[in-house]
Design a protein around this motif. Structure first.
Motif, mmCIF file in Angstrom:
data_model
loop_
_atom_site.group_PDB
_atom_site.id
_atom_site.type_symbol
_atom_site.label_atom_id
_atom_site.label_comp_id
_atom_site.label_asym_id
_atom_site.label_seq_id
_atom_site.Cartn_x
_atom_site.Cartn_y
_atom_site.Cartn_z
ATOM 1 N N GLU A 52 -21.235 4.681 -18.981
ATOM 2 C CA GLU A 52 -20.615 3.458 -19.278
ATOM 3 C C GLU A 52 -20.146 3.532 -20.829
ATOM 4 O OE1 GLU A 52 -23.090 0.170 -18.377
ATOM 5 O OE2 GLU A 52 -23.438 0.710 -16.118
ATOM 6 N N ARG A 53 -20.704 4.069 -21.780
ATOM 7 C CA ARG A 53 -20.814 4.280 -22.998
ATOM 8 C C ARG A 53 -19.494 4.849 -23.373
ATOM 9 N NH1 ARG A 53 -26.814 6.306 -23.814
ATOM 10 N NH2 ARG A 53 -26.293 7.113 -21.573
ATOM 11 N N ALA A 54 -19.008 5.737 -22.373
ATOM 12 C CA ALA A 54 -17.531 6.189 -22.757
ATOM 13 C C ALA A 54 -16.628 5.002 -22.701
ATOM 14 C CB ALA A 54 -17.213 7.400 -21.629
ATOM 15 N N PHE A 55 -16.533 4.198 -21.483
ATOM 16 C CA PHE A 55 -15.597 3.272 -21.308
ATOM 17 C C PHE A 55 -15.975 1.912 -22.431
ATOM 18 C CE2 PHE A 55 -16.211 5.025 -17.237
ATOM 19 C CZ PHE A 55 -14.730 5.365 -16.946
ATOM 20 N N ARG A 56 -17.244 1.877 -22.811
ATOM 21 C CA ARG A 56 -17.060 0.954 -23.878
ATOM 22 C C ARG A 56 -16.668 1.442 -25.160
ATOM 23 N NH1 ARG A 56 -20.624 -3.044 -22.267
ATOM 24 N NH2 ARG A 56 -21.769 -2.779 -20.355
ATOM 25 N N ALA A 57 -16.729 2.718 -25.642
ATOM 26 C CA ALA A 57 -16.209 3.347 -26.691
ATOM 27 C C ALA A 57 -14.476 3.227 -26.662
ATOM 28 C CB ALA A 57 -16.256 4.923 -26.709
ATOM 29 N N VAL A 58 -13.920 3.460 -25.649
ATOM 30 C CA VAL A 58 -12.552 3.084 -25.763
ATOM 31 C C VAL A 58 -12.107 1.406 -25.740
ATOM 32 C CG1 VAL A 58 -12.077 2.996 -22.972
ATOM 33 C CG2 VAL A 58 -10.532 3.692 -24.559
ATOM 34 N N ALA A 59 -12.943 0.665 -25.007
ATOM 35 C CA ALA A 59 -12.923 -0.552 -25.126
ATOM 36 C C ALA A 59 -12.927 -1.040 -26.795
ATOM 37 C CB ALA A 59 -13.582 -1.451 -24.280
ATOM 38 N N GLY A 60 -13.903 -0.617 -27.227
ATOM 39 C CA GLY A 60 -14.197 -0.846 -28.717
ATOM 40 C C GLY A 60 -13.013 -0.374 -29.501
ATOM 41 N N ALA A 61 -12.581 0.721 -29.351
ATOM 42 C CA ALA A 61 -11.391 1.264 -30.068
ATOM 43 C C ALA A 61 -10.153 0.393 -29.911
ATOM 44 C CB ALA A 61 -10.939 2.899 -29.569
ATOM 45 N N VAL A 74 -8.207 -1.776 -17.710
ATOM 46 C CA VAL A 74 -7.697 -1.117 -16.640
ATOM 47 C C VAL A 74 -7.488 0.305 -17.117
ATOM 48 C CG1 VAL A 74 -5.787 -1.036 -15.197
ATOM 49 C CG2 VAL A 74 -6.279 -3.009 -16.245
ATOM 50 N N HIS A 75 -8.434 1.332 -16.254
ATOM 51 C CA HIS A 75 -8.292 2.647 -16.646
ATOM 52 C C HIS A 75 -7.434 3.386 -15.533
ATOM 53 C CE1 HIS A 75 -9.660 6.474 -17.957
ATOM 54 N NE2 HIS A 75 -9.935 6.688 -16.783
ATOM 55 N N VAL A 76 -6.587 4.352 -15.697
ATOM 56 C CA VAL A 76 -5.870 4.950 -14.820
ATOM 57 C C VAL A 76 -6.340 6.394 -14.924
ATOM 58 C CG1 VAL A 76 -3.515 5.721 -14.174
ATOM 59 C CG2 VAL A 76 -3.987 3.648 -15.263
ATOM 60 N N GLY A 77 -6.799 7.003 -13.718
ATOM 61 C CA GLY A 77 -7.233 8.406 -13.827
ATOM 62 C C GLY A 77 -6.950 9.146 -12.355
ATOM 63 N N ASP A 78 -7.383 10.462 -12.170
ATOM 64 C CA ASP A 78 -7.201 11.196 -10.992
ATOM 65 C C ASP A 78 -8.789 11.547 -10.369
ATOM 66 O OD1 ASP A 78 -7.977 13.066 -13.246
ATOM 67 O OD2 ASP A 78 -7.476 14.601 -11.716
ATOM 68 N N ASP A 79 -9.748 11.181 -10.940
ATOM 69 C CA ASP A 79 -11.055 11.357 -10.494
ATOM 70 C C ASP A 79 -11.815 10.181 -10.175
ATOM 71 O OD1 ASP A 79 -13.870 12.150 -10.130
ATOM 72 O OD2 ASP A 79 -13.646 14.149 -11.535
ATOM 73 N N PRO A 80 -12.097 9.974 -8.997
ATOM 74 C CA PRO A 80 -12.880 8.758 -8.314
ATOM 75 C C PRO A 80 -14.042 8.470 -8.963
ATOM 76 C CG PRO A 80 -11.709 10.049 -6.371
ATOM 77 C CD PRO A 80 -11.563 10.860 -7.697
ATOM 78 N N GLU A 81 -14.884 9.544 -9.206
ATOM 79 C CA GLU A 81 -16.085 9.487 -9.754
ATOM 80 C C GLU A 81 -16.216 9.329 -11.141
ATOM 81 O OE1 GLU A 81 -20.365 12.011 -10.424
ATOM 82 O OE2 GLU A 81 -18.708 12.579 -8.897
ATOM 83 N N ALA A 82 -15.460 10.226 -11.912
ATOM 84 C CA ALA A 82 -15.407 10.037 -13.450
ATOM 85 C C ALA A 82 -14.556 8.792 -13.700
ATOM 86 C CB ALA A 82 -14.758 11.278 -14.174
ATOM 87 N N ASP A 83 -13.416 8.673 -13.295
ATOM 88 C CA ASP A 83 -12.494 7.686 -13.825
ATOM 89 C C ASP A 83 -12.883 6.114 -13.114
ATOM 90 O OD1 ASP A 83 -10.752 9.231 -15.696
ATOM 91 O OD2 ASP A 83 -10.167 10.137 -13.680
ATOM 92 N N GLY A 84 -13.351 6.322 -11.860
ATOM 93 C CA GLY A 84 -13.830 4.881 -11.111
ATOM 94 C C GLY A 84 -14.865 4.434 -11.904
ATOM 95 N N GLY A 85 -15.830 5.228 -12.832
ATOM 96 C CA GLY A 85 -16.844 4.362 -13.561
ATOM 97 C C GLY A 85 -16.773 3.218 -14.345
ATOM 98 N N VAL A 86 -15.227 3.079 -14.477
ATOM 99 C CA VAL A 86 -14.756 1.827 -15.236
ATOM 100 C C VAL A 86 -15.284 0.527 -14.493
ATOM 101 C CG1 VAL A 86 -12.412 1.536 -14.269
ATOM 102 C CG2 VAL A 86 -13.115 0.879 -16.677
ATOM 103 N N GLU A 87 -15.370 0.645 -13.423
ATOM 104 C CA GLU A 87 -15.880 -0.605 -12.587
ATOM 105 C C GLU A 87 -17.305 -1.029 -12.820
ATOM 106 O OE1 GLU A 87 -14.848 0.427 -8.848
ATOM 107 O OE2 GLU A 87 -12.547 0.077 -8.852
ATOM 108 N N ALA A 88 -18.184 0.156 -13.299
ATOM 109 C CA ALA A 88 -19.592 -0.165 -13.638
ATOM 110 C C ALA A 88 -19.880 -1.188 -14.719
ATOM 111 C CB ALA A 88 -20.403 1.049 -13.726
ATOM 112 N N VAL A 89 -18.511 -1.028 -15.770
ATOM 113 C CA VAL A 89 -18.742 -2.053 -16.716
ATOM 114 C C VAL A 89 -17.738 -3.367 -16.498
ATOM 115 C CG1 VAL A 89 -19.013 -0.197 -18.612
ATOM 116 C CG2 VAL A 89 -16.701 -0.813 -17.969
ATOM 117 N N GLY A 90 -17.536 -3.494 -15.231
ATOM 118 C CA GLY A 90 -16.497 -4.740 -14.925
ATOM 119 C C GLY A 90 -14.990 -4.783 -14.755
#
Length: 222
Positions: free
Chosen positions: A166-175, A184-200
């Motif tokens: 979650e801290r990775a997604f919070r870092a980009v949101a903060g930036a 809204v995060h766009v990526g090719d890896d369901p596990e890694a990139d889909g993690g954005v859903e854990a932060v809402g």
């Protein structure tokens, strides 16, 4: 003026959508060395560093305890692997060799620029990438003629955390001066990139949506 405020002032009739993109496998395709240990060894030797005879074994061994979700910079790993065999190398030399070993040709993926431009029309845009090699993401974006298209580039080796933490997604949101749940995060890896859903936030996964279809998907958030 903050990135979000800038877009609010120019797009007052359209909801601001904050978007981040994964880099490798999403925006660009990049070659990888077939034997990473050998590639690093060659780059070290070119700089006069003595490479241990059992380098491949040293490279593959863990040399530090890393917290779950944290990024361990590859140059630090390489330096530790050398030290484990009694080789003391200059930190900058090790960093340069590591970057050289992984700095390979890249190709912008079809639809990447159009997707980024569509996202920019709706709000701030960033790259959020897992990468343990300092500067490699920025080099890849430059090689793919995508440098300068983003309000921020957040890489795990710099922020310290790898997706899906979650801290990775919070870092980009903060930036981007936004809340994680508005990302809204766009990526090719369901596990890694889909993690954005854990932060809402919301994920657009290329396993389900072609990159060329991302502009249309983004319209659903406008």
């Amino acid at each position: 003026m903050a990135a979000t405020d800038r877009f609010k002032s120019t797009c007052s009739k359209q909801r601001v959508v904050t978007t981040s993109f994964d880099c490798f496998g999403t925006l660009v395709d990049a070659q990888r060395p077939e034997e990473p240990a050998s590639a690093v060894a060659d780059a070290l030797a070119d700089r006069g560093v003595r490479v241990p005879e059992d380098w491949t074994a040293a490279y593959r061994e863990p040399h530090a305890e890393v917290a779950r979700g944290a990024e361990y910079p590859l140059p630090d790993h390489v330096a530790a692997a050398l030290a484990s065999r009694g080789v003391d190398a200059d930190a900058e030399t090790v960093r340069e060799a590591t970057v050289e070993a992984f700095d390979r040709p890249v190709q912008r993926r079809e639809g990447a620029l159009a997707a980024v431009e569509a996202a920019r029309e709706r709000g701030p845009v960033a790259v959020l990438s897992n990468c343990s090699v300092p500067g490699l993401v920025e080099r890849a974006l430059t090689g793919a003629d995508l440098a300068g298209e983003f309000d921020a580039v957040v890489v795990s080796v710099d922020c310290g955390w790898r997706k899906p933490d979650e801290r990775a997604f919070r870092a980009v949101a903060g930036a981007l001066d936004t809340d994680p749940e508005d990302l809204v995060h766009v990526g090719d890896d369901p596990e890694a990139d889909g993690g954005v859903e854990a932060v809402g936030g919301h994920a657009i996964l290329l396993t389900e949506t072609d990159l060329r279809e991302v502009p249309g998907e983004l319209e659903g958030f406008a």
